[in-house]
Design an enzyme around this catalytic site. Structure first.
Site, PDB file in Angstrom:
ATOM      1  N   VAL A 174      62.908  28.813  24.071  1.00  0.00           N
ATOM      2  CA  VAL A 174      62.248  28.981  22.780  1.00  0.00           C
ATOM      3  C   VAL A 174      62.991  28.119  21.773  1.00  0.00           C
ATOM      4  O   VAL A 174      64.231  28.080  21.765  1.00  0.00           O
ATOM      5  CB  VAL A 174      62.266  30.450  22.319  1.00  0.00           C
ATOM      6  CG1 VAL A 174      61.633  30.593  20.942  1.00  0.00           C
ATOM      7  CG2 VAL A 174      61.554  31.349  23.333  1.00  0.00           C
ATOM      8  N   CYS A 175      62.255  27.381  20.967  1.00  0.00           N
ATOM      9  CA  CYS A 175      62.842  26.591  19.894  1.00  0.00           C
ATOM     10  C   CYS A 175      63.860  25.594  20.460  1.00  0.00           C
ATOM     11  O   CYS A 175      63.613  24.968  21.490  1.00  0.00           O
ATOM     12  CB  CYS A 175      63.444  27.541  18.859  1.00  0.00           C
ATOM     13  SG  CYS A 175      63.791  26.816  17.245  1.00  0.00           S
TER      14      CYS A 175
END
Length: 224
Positions: free
Chosen positions: A100-101
């Site tokens: 994520v990210c």
């Protein structure tokens, strides 16, 4: 059969990168979510929230999903051989390797993005080619067993997509309804394409210090 999800937790993690998908995964039946770190001492997120690891690199069980969230702390992780070794070892065993990210940059540093399509936070997307990845500007990108998500809030979308892949769309939609995930943001400023130029400039200014440090780290890591 119980599904095991391992989410890396570390100092200066962006807590919503972690807690968004955690909430989704933990809502799925017969699923255990492990917060994995070098030891089980509490760590503090980038925004000050204390988090307690539940498993170490040594005690973590075999994982169906391996997830690396992002945050300012990824700068240190990109040069942390113990972390990179753990990711390389577990990546070959997991059904899905995910991020994520800016967690994608840690996967990149571990050599797990080479030849893959991937995404990350908009302010880090241009780093991906340096790890041999093809950058894709999207909320979620899947390339085989690799699933990467964009910035911060995309972790919820990502969690639902992974649940759908593992347990079917009906289960994912049930969790979405249980969480009442029906976002209607008050402003259209969630991406550089939508936000006014002055807002984009202000955000880039706030990211400048961490990004400069990240540039130096990626340069030291060399080509992939």
């Amino acid at each position: 059969m119980t599904l095991n999800v391992g989410i890396l937790v570390f100092p200066q993690v962006q807590q919503l990168d972690l807690t968004g998908p955690y909430e989704v995964f933990a809502s799925a039946p017969d699923t255990r979510v492990h917060l994995v770190w070098k030891d089980v001492a509490p760590v503090v997120s980038a925004t000050g929230l204390p988090l307690v690891p539940t498993a170490t690199f040594e005690t973590c069980p075999p994982l169906d999903v391996l997830c690396v969230p992002g945050g300012a702390g990824v700068n240190a992780l990109m040069e942390d051989e113990a972390v990179l070794r753990f990711l390389r070892e577990r990546a070959g065993q997991a059904r899905y390797v995910t991020s994520v990210c800016t967690g994608a940059l840690v996967l990149g540093a571990a050599g797990l993005l080479a030849g893959k399509r991937a995404t990350t936070h908009w302010n880090a997307l241009d780093f991906l080619p340096r790890f041999g990845a093809e950058p894709v500007e999207a909320r979620i990108v899947q390339d085989g067993t690799l699933i990467t998500a964009g910035g911060v809030t995309s972790g919820i979308d990502f969690g639902l997509a992974v649940v759908a892949a593992l347990l079917g769309r009906q289960e994912a939609e049930t969790i979405q309804l249980m969480l009442e995930y029906a976002p209607e943001p008050p402003f259209r400023a969630g991406t550089p394409r939508e936000a006014p130029p002055e807002i984009v400039a202000q955000a880039r200014t706030r990211f400048a210090g961490s990004r400069a440090a990240r540039e130096a780290i990626v340069a030291r890591l060399g080509p992939f």
